[in-house]
Scaffold this motif. Structure first.
Motif, PDB file in Angstrom:
ATOM      1  N   VAL A 117     -51.405 -10.976  92.227  1.00  0.00           N
ATOM      2  CA  VAL A 117     -51.009  -9.584  92.469  1.00  0.00           C
ATOM      3  C   VAL A 117     -49.562  -9.353  92.037  1.00  0.00           C
ATOM      4  CG1 VAL A 117     -52.675  -9.269  94.328  1.00  0.00           C
ATOM      5  CG2 VAL A 117     -50.370 -10.030  94.875  1.00  0.00           C
ATOM      6  N   ASP A 118     -48.711 -10.375  92.116  1.00  0.00           N
ATOM      7  CA  ASP A 118     -47.345 -10.228  91.608  1.00  0.00           C
ATOM      8  C   ASP A 118     -47.359 -10.027  90.093  1.00  0.00           C
ATOM      9  OD1 ASP A 118     -46.282 -10.468  94.113  1.00  0.00           O
ATOM     10  OD2 ASP A 118     -45.710 -12.572  93.905  1.00  0.00           O
ATOM     11  N   LEU A 119     -48.275 -10.706  89.432  1.00  0.00           N
ATOM     12  CA  LEU A 119     -48.375 -10.594  87.980  1.00  0.00           C
ATOM     13  C   LEU A 119     -48.937  -9.242  87.557  1.00  0.00           C
ATOM     14  CD1 LEU A 119     -48.166 -12.022  85.200  1.00  0.00           C
ATOM     15  CD2 LEU A 119     -50.510 -12.846  85.577  1.00  0.00           C
ATOM     16  N   LEU A 120     -49.923  -8.734  88.307  1.00  0.00           N
ATOM     17  CA  LEU A 120     -50.594  -7.486  87.937  1.00  0.00           C
ATOM     18  C   LEU A 120     -49.928  -6.256  88.533  1.00  0.00           C
ATOM     19  CD1 LEU A 120     -54.325  -8.598  88.340  1.00  0.00           C
ATOM     20  CD2 LEU A 120     -52.972  -8.488  86.245  1.00  0.00           C
ATOM     21  N   THR A 137     -40.262  -3.822 100.623  1.00  0.00           N
ATOM     22  CA  THR A 137     -40.467  -5.213 100.252  1.00  0.00           C
ATOM     23  C   THR A 137     -41.909  -5.640 100.516  1.00  0.00           C
ATOM     24  OG1 THR A 137     -38.198  -5.692 100.866  1.00  0.00           O
ATOM     25  CG2 THR A 137     -39.683  -7.576 100.632  1.00  0.00           C
ATOM     26  N   GLY A 138     -42.475  -6.352  99.539  1.00  0.00           N
ATOM     27  CA  GLY A 138     -43.785  -6.947  99.731  1.00  0.00           C
ATOM     28  C   GLY A 138     -44.956  -6.077  99.375  1.00  0.00           C
ATOM     29  N   VAL A 139     -44.743  -4.831  98.932  1.00  0.00           N
ATOM     30  CA  VAL A 139     -45.844  -3.942  98.567  1.00  0.00           C
ATOM     31  C   VAL A 139     -46.133  -4.099  97.079  1.00  0.00           C
ATOM     32  CG1 VAL A 139     -46.630  -1.560  98.434  1.00  0.00           C
ATOM     33  CG2 VAL A 139     -45.261  -2.314 100.381  1.00  0.00           C
ATOM     34  N   GLY A 146     -61.165   1.325  92.268  1.00  0.00           N
ATOM     35  CA  GLY A 146     -61.501   1.263  93.683  1.00  0.00           C
ATOM     36  C   GLY A 146     -60.338   1.634  94.571  1.00  0.00           C
ATOM     37  N   ARG A 147     -60.653   2.291  95.703  1.00  0.00           N
ATOM     38  CA  ARG A 147     -59.629   2.628  96.693  1.00  0.00           C
ATOM     39  C   ARG A 147     -59.552   1.472  97.689  1.00  0.00           C
ATOM     40  NH1 ARG A 147     -62.749   7.211  96.278  1.00  0.00           N
ATOM     41  NH2 ARG A 147     -63.680   6.824  98.341  1.00  0.00           N
ATOM     42  N   VAL A 148     -58.614   0.580  97.483  1.00  0.00           N
ATOM     43  CA  VAL A 148     -58.520  -0.610  98.322  1.00  0.00           C
ATOM     44  C   VAL A 148     -57.103  -0.757  98.867  1.00  0.00           C
ATOM     45  CG1 VAL A 148     -60.350  -1.845  97.119  1.00  0.00           C
ATOM     46  CG2 VAL A 148     -57.992  -2.090  96.339  1.00  0.00           C
ATOM     47  N   ALA A 149     -57.037  -1.401 100.011  1.00  0.00           N
ATOM     48  CA  ALA A 149     -55.756  -1.769 100.627  1.00  0.00           C
ATOM     49  C   ALA A 149     -56.018  -2.974 101.504  1.00  0.00           C
ATOM     50  CB  ALA A 149     -55.188  -0.616 101.445  1.00  0.00           C
ATOM     51  N   TYR A 150     -55.182  -3.975 101.386  1.00  0.00           N
ATOM     52  CA  TYR A 150     -55.329  -5.182 102.202  1.00  0.00           C
ATOM     53  C   TYR A 150     -54.007  -5.927 102.202  1.00  0.00           C
ATOM     54  CZ  TYR A 150     -56.014  -7.389  97.599  1.00  0.00           C
ATOM     55  OH  TYR A 150     -55.858  -7.801  96.299  1.00  0.00           O
ATOM     56  N   ARG A 158     -47.824 -10.159 101.366  1.00  0.00           N
ATOM     57  CA  ARG A 158     -47.923  -9.000 100.489  1.00  0.00           C
ATOM     58  C   ARG A 158     -48.851  -7.969 101.106  1.00  0.00           C
ATOM     59  NH1 ARG A 158     -44.404 -11.521  98.611  1.00  0.00           N
ATOM     60  NH2 ARG A 158     -44.094 -12.283  96.494  1.00  0.00           N
ATOM     61  N   VAL A 159     -48.533  -6.695 100.868  1.00  0.00           N
ATOM     62  CA  VAL A 159     -49.450  -5.596 101.148  1.00  0.00           C
ATOM     63  C   VAL A 159     -49.884  -5.049  99.798  1.00  0.00           C
ATOM     64  CG1 VAL A 159     -49.745  -3.309 102.150  1.00  0.00           C
ATOM     65  CG2 VAL A 159     -48.409  -5.027 103.366  1.00  0.00           C
ATOM     66  N   VAL A 160     -51.177  -5.096  99.540  1.00  0.00           N
ATOM     67  CA  VAL A 160     -51.708  -4.735  98.227  1.00  0.00           C
ATOM     68  C   VAL A 160     -52.481  -3.429  98.348  1.00  0.00           C
ATOM     69  CG1 VAL A 160     -53.135  -5.481  96.281  1.00  0.00           C
ATOM     70  CG2 VAL A 160     -51.917  -7.183  97.669  1.00  0.00           C
TER      71      VAL A 160
END
Length: 309
Positions: A117-120, A137-139, A146-150, A158-160
């Protein structure tokens, strides 16, 4: 006979009790107390399993093995003691192996996921909401339909979120989702799920109950919901849950849209009375304390007298 009672208690707490507790809906009103109750049931099952093994070993070391042992206890009780000892050995070994493997594999998967996720991560800001998110920080914001959050727990958590989620939710709803995910990270709900995952895998399939793991997953989501609505209110969070319901969570351990219907209904319901929480904590103490003391104290007295001869 103590070993038999311990083994029976362990089987009861590993299968039928979780199955019955999982059907209860009052636990949704007090998720924190209910989670303590689930942990008490799980810990009592582990202690009863170990107690069955220790009680069997005390018989083997304090009585003469072979035919005298069989004649004293009878075929049925001797068979049950043997089966109980075997089950204890299997569960104990499997628990430590599974707990180690779950811990190692989970942290390895999270490390790879975090690096990915850091790369993308999409660094360009296209909206006011994005700008506010990227300043925290960390988002990490990913591009996708897709509507996603995790969240990805760990030392470097991380919060993605996806840009589709950002574009479909209002700023208030986005803040509610972020508050939900940060509540998971602060409370380290992932560690609770790890423990129940290892315990579920340790007991044989014909004994263990998937209901415990599923119920604990739902309870930690409800705990995070409570933390989020204290910050943003119930309505933005409920709207976000409805919008994201049924969306794939990918590799997420705690996708925000899971069990959305039950969680939305809970957000719209009246808060639980304090007495329900108190009674649930009391039930946890009874589940953990009374059976253990009632069975363990006589066994300890018997073992002390046998060893003192």
């Amino acid at each position: 006979m103590t070993a038999v009672w311990f083994a029976a208690l362990a089987l009861l707490l590993a299968g039928p009790v979780p199955a019955l507790l999982a059907r209860a809906r009052w636990t949704w009103q007090v998720p924190r107390a209910a989670l303590v109750l689930w942990q008490a049931v799980a810990l009592a099952a582990v202690l009863a399993t170990l107690g069955a093994g220790l009680a069997s070993l005390s018989l083997l070391f304090t009585e003469e093995p072979g035919f005298p042992f069989l004649a004293r206890h009878g075929f049925v009780q001797t068979t049950l003691i043997g089966l109980g000892s075997t089950l204890v050995a299997i569960v104990t070994v499997r628990f430590w192996i599974v707990a180690t493997l779950v811990g190692v594999r989970t942290r390895r998967r999270r490390r790879r996921h975090r690096d990915l996720v850091d790369l993308l991560h999409r660094k360009e800001s296209v909206s006011e909401v994005d700008a506010a998110l990227l300043s925290e920080t960390g988002v990490r914001v990913l591009t996708g339909p897709g509507r996603v959050a995790y969240c990805v727990p760990g030392r470097r958590s991380r919060v993605v979120v996806s840009d589709a989620m950002l574009n479909s939710l209002t700023p208030e709803e986005v803040r509610a989702v972020l508050a939900h995910e940060r509540a998971h990270l602060r409370a380290r709900h992932d560690l609770v799920l790890e423990g129940f995952t290892a315990l579920h895998a340790a007991f044989p399939r014909f004994v263990s109950s998937q209901a415990a793991l599923d119920s604990v997953r739902l309870l930690v989501e409800m705990l995070a919901d409570d933390a989020a609505r204290r910050r943003t209110g119930s309505l933005p969070l409920a709207r976000a849950l409805v919008s994201m319901a049924g969306q794939p969570g990918g590799d997420a351990e705690m996708p925000v849209g899971s069990a959305a219907l039950a969680r939305v209904r809970r957000l719209a319901a009246r808060p639980a009375r304090r007495g329900v929480s108190v009674l649930t904590y009391a039930a946890a103490g009874v589940v953990l304390g009374v059976p253990t003391v009632a069975v363990a104290v006589p066994w300890l007295q018997l073992s002390y007298r046998a060893l003192a001869r």
